[in-house]
Design a protein around this motif. Sequence first.
Motif, PDB file in Angstrom:
ATOM      1  N   GLY A 183       0.782  -1.227   0.000  1.00  0.00           N
ATOM      2  CA  GLY A 183       0.000   0.000   0.000  1.00  0.00           C
ATOM      3  C   GLY A 183       0.815   1.278   0.000  1.00  0.00           C
ATOM      4  O   GLY A 183       0.289   2.340   0.296  1.00  0.00           O
TER       5      GLY A 183
ATOM      6  N   ARG B  57       0.089   1.438 -11.636  1.00  0.00           N
ATOM      7  CA  ARG B  57      -1.092   0.575 -11.805  1.00  0.00           C
ATOM      8  C   ARG B  57      -1.260   0.172 -13.269  1.00  0.00           C
ATOM      9  O   ARG B  57      -1.607  -0.973 -13.567  1.00  0.00           O
ATOM     10  CB  ARG B  57      -2.328   1.277 -11.273  1.00  0.00           C
TER      11      ARG B  57
ATOM     12  N   THR C  78      -4.046  -1.725  -3.570  1.00  0.00           N
ATOM     13  CA  THR C  78      -5.050  -0.781  -3.085  1.00  0.00           C
ATOM     14  C   THR C  78      -6.058  -0.428  -4.179  1.00  0.00           C
ATOM     15  O   THR C  78      -7.241  -0.354  -3.936  1.00  0.00           O
ATOM     16  CB  THR C  78      -4.373   0.488  -2.552  1.00  0.00           C
ATOM     17  N   TYR C  79      -5.586  -0.225  -5.400  1.00  0.00           N
ATOM     18  CA  TYR C  79      -6.465   0.060  -6.535  1.00  0.00           C
ATOM     19  C   TYR C  79      -6.295  -1.008  -7.601  1.00  0.00           C
ATOM     20  O   TYR C  79      -6.407  -0.733  -8.784  1.00  0.00           O
ATOM     21  CB  TYR C  79      -6.152   1.438  -7.122  1.00  0.00           C
TER      22      TYR C  79
ATOM     23  N   ASN D 111       0.893   3.294  -5.699  1.00  0.00           N
ATOM     24  CA  ASN D 111      -0.486   3.475  -6.138  1.00  0.00           C
ATOM     25  C   ASN D 111      -0.605   4.483  -7.282  1.00  0.00           C
ATOM     26  O   ASN D 111      -1.709   4.784  -7.717  1.00  0.00           O
ATOM     27  CB  ASN D 111      -1.362   3.948  -4.964  1.00  0.00           C
TER      28      ASN D 111
END
Length: 125
Positions: A18, A28, A42-43, A23
């Motif tokens: 995290g 991502r 987290t995403y 992030n």
Amino acid sequence: MDDIPLESRTNLFFQQDGAPAHNAIVVREYLQNKFGNRWMGTYGAVAWPPRSPDLTTLDFFLWGHLKNEVYSTPRLSIQDLKNKIVIACAELKKEQILSATQREVIRRFQSCMENDGQNFEQFIR
């Protein structure tokens, strides 16, 4: 990853931590391109809930053990800190570490189940 057989790699999931830098959209996007729907964060493609119970043995046991060893006496310099880390790693006794880790994993799994999979860190003594 190149050393892992292809048939095994197709069943692996990448687990992102995290950390805020991890992030970032660019990270991502990279993970999505590299792993498709086989990454959690987290995403991530597979949601990793915030403050979820951490059952990763390195996080809850080894790093804490090494930190206790390394910081038991004040460090004199960066080089001294590096030397202490190397010595602490070299002095790890596999059987003792594995046995203690196994006991801790069982204890944490039990606590996780007792708390219905919710955050349980505050209940660990």
